[in-house]
Scaffold this motif. Sequence first.
Motif, short mmCIF file in Angstrom:
data_model
loop_
_atom_site.label_atom_id
_atom_site.label_comp_id
_atom_site.label_asym_id
_atom_site.label_seq_id
_atom_site.Cartn_x
_atom_site.Cartn_y
_atom_site.Cartn_z
N LEU A 24 2.71 -3.47 -1.79
CA LEU A 24 1.37 -4.03 -1.57
C LEU A 24 1.48 -5.52 -1.23
CD1 LEU A 24 -0.72 -2.42 -4.47
CD2 LEU A 24 -0.13 -1.48 -2.26
N ALA A 56 13.99 -1.30 -8.24
CA ALA A 56 12.63 -1.84 -8.45
C ALA A 56 12.55 -3.32 -8.13
CB ALA A 56 12.22 -1.60 -9.90
N LYS A 181 -2.69 -4.27 -17.37
CA LYS A 181 -3.65 -4.32 -16.26
C LYS A 181 -5.08 -4.52 -16.78
CE LYS A 181 -0.64 -3.86 -12.91
NZ LYS A 181 -0.38 -4.94 -11.95
N1 LIG Z 1 1.85 1.31 -5.80
C1 LIG Z 1 0.80 1.65 -6.51
O1 LIG Z 1 0.44 2.82 -6.60
C2 LIG Z 1 -0.02 0.59 -7.22
C3 LIG Z 1 -1.30 0.93 -7.64
C4 LIG Z 1 -2.05 -0.01 -8.32
C5 LIG Z 1 -1.54 -1.26 -8.53
N2 LIG Z 1 -0.29 -1.58 -8.11
C6 LIG Z 1 0.20 -2.93 -8.38
O2 LIG Z 1 0.57 -3.54 -7.16
C7 LIG Z 1 1.55 -4.54 -7.42
C8 LIG Z 1 2.68 -4.36 -6.42
O3 LIG Z 1 3.32 -3.13 -6.64
P1 LIG Z 1 3.96 -2.21 -5.50
O4 LIG Z 1 3.46 -0.85 -5.73
O5 LIG Z 1 3.73 -2.82 -4.19
O6 LIG Z 1 5.49 -2.16 -5.89
P2 LIG Z 1 6.69 -3.15 -5.53
O7 LIG Z 1 7.81 -2.66 -6.36
O8 LIG Z 1 6.85 -3.21 -4.06
O9 LIG Z 1 6.21 -4.58 -6.02
C9 LIG Z 1 6.46 -5.10 -7.31
C10 LIG Z 1 7.31 -6.33 -7.13
O10 LIG Z 1 7.32 -7.10 -8.33
C11 LIG Z 1 8.57 -7.73 -8.37
N3 LIG Z 1 8.89 -8.26 -9.70
C12 LIG Z 1 9.25 -7.59 -10.81
N4 LIG Z 1 9.52 -8.47 -11.80
C13 LIG Z 1 9.32 -9.71 -11.28
C14 LIG Z 1 9.43 -11.03 -11.80
N5 LIG Z 1 9.82 -11.27 -13.07
N6 LIG Z 1 9.13 -12.07 -10.99
C15 LIG Z 1 8.75 -11.86 -9.70
N7 LIG Z 1 8.64 -10.64 -9.15
C16 LIG Z 1 8.92 -9.58 -9.95
C17 LIG Z 1 9.57 -6.66 -7.90
O11 LIG Z 1 10.78 -7.26 -7.48
C18 LIG Z 1 8.78 -6.00 -6.78
O12 LIG Z 1 9.10 -6.54 -5.52
C19 LIG Z 1 1.99 -4.37 -8.87
O13 LIG Z 1 1.38 -5.37 -9.67
C20 LIG Z 1 1.46 -3.00 -9.22
O14 LIG Z 1 1.19 -2.87 -10.60
C21 LIG Z 1 0.49 -0.69 -7.44
#
Ligand SMILES: NC(=O)c1ccc[n+]([C@@H]2O[C@H](COP(=O)([O-])OP(=O)(O)OC[C@H]3O[C@@H](n4cnc5c(N)ncnc54)[C@H](O)[C@@H]3O)[C@@H](O)[C@H]2O)c1
Length: 281
Positions: A24, A56, A181
Amino acid sequence: MSARFPELAGKVALVTGAGRAKGLGEAMARRLAAEGVKVVVTDIGRARGPEMPVTAVGTEEEMAQVAASIREAGGECTAMALDVLDEHQVRAVIAATVERYGGLDILVNNAGIGYLMKPILEMSLSEWDAVLGVNLRGAFLCTKYAAERMVAQGRGGRIVNIASQAAKSGFPFASAYCASKHGMVGLTRVTAIELGKHGITCNAICPNHVTTGLGAWQNEYFAKALGLTLEAYLAAMKGRIPLGRPGLPEDTANACAWLCSDEARYVTGEAMNVSGGEEYH
Ligand SMILES: NC(=O)c1ccc[n+]([C@@H]2O[C@H](COP(=O)([O-])OP(=O)(O)OC[C@H]3O[C@@H](n4cnc5c(N)ncnc54)[C@H](O)[C@@H]3O)[C@@H](O)[C@H]2O)c1
């Protein structure tokens, strides 16, 4: 994609956790850059600690590729490593952003951990702390120092928190994720109240299941836990969504761009569902 919100051209944004292709964060960074925003894509860069599977992590290489592909599409974008748990790094990256692009107008708190899912009876304290740390403490730290800069600049700002459907409803095996969240929505409301007088808005976006990023991992986990194939799990999920499909990263990116635009200038403290109608409170 052509710009929808010309007033965003020349603004400066920092997006956390945006180093993974198809995440995202990447989609939001790409969309903001297409609007003419100068974007700093940040991510942790390498795994920290035993709880963090390499799959991850947005690595330095991936982050550099994301930034390069945004530049190839005509956007202005720089990658910087940032562990949102590290107060010193948060301050340093915000300072480097200001030095590089002359200010900071938009913060997107997107970094998150979603893979530590277990029943409460099996979840360890260190797993709980890891999730709450990145998802909530990280958002607090980035908000604090980005807002400090926005207040000093005196030209307002936008803070967008990427929460989740798990900020509105409970899901089994996701106690830490749901708590973090839900907490992010509380942080959003207080930030909106405190910073409104500075022309800074703060809103959360609550996407439902996206089949990329950490959503892919969660979907696989839920399918296994329920004894279903991934295909059967996704089909059942689709059946619960009035608009008939899972969310896409672009759906969240569209909401983010709008929240950053002038059209959303009177919207703050909201936790906006982007869920195809699956979540509506
Ligand atoms: N994919 C879904 O279904 C979904 C749905 C609702 C909300 N979200 C939220 O969207 C956001 C992005 O998730 P995504 O699905 O794109 O997955 P993603 O894995 O692409 O993104 C999460 C990112 O957070 C980074 N991260 C983890 N620990 C970290 C730290 N200490 N410092 C900096 N970065 C760190 C990871 O390296 C990763 O790139 C998250 O907050 C997630 O909870 C995702």
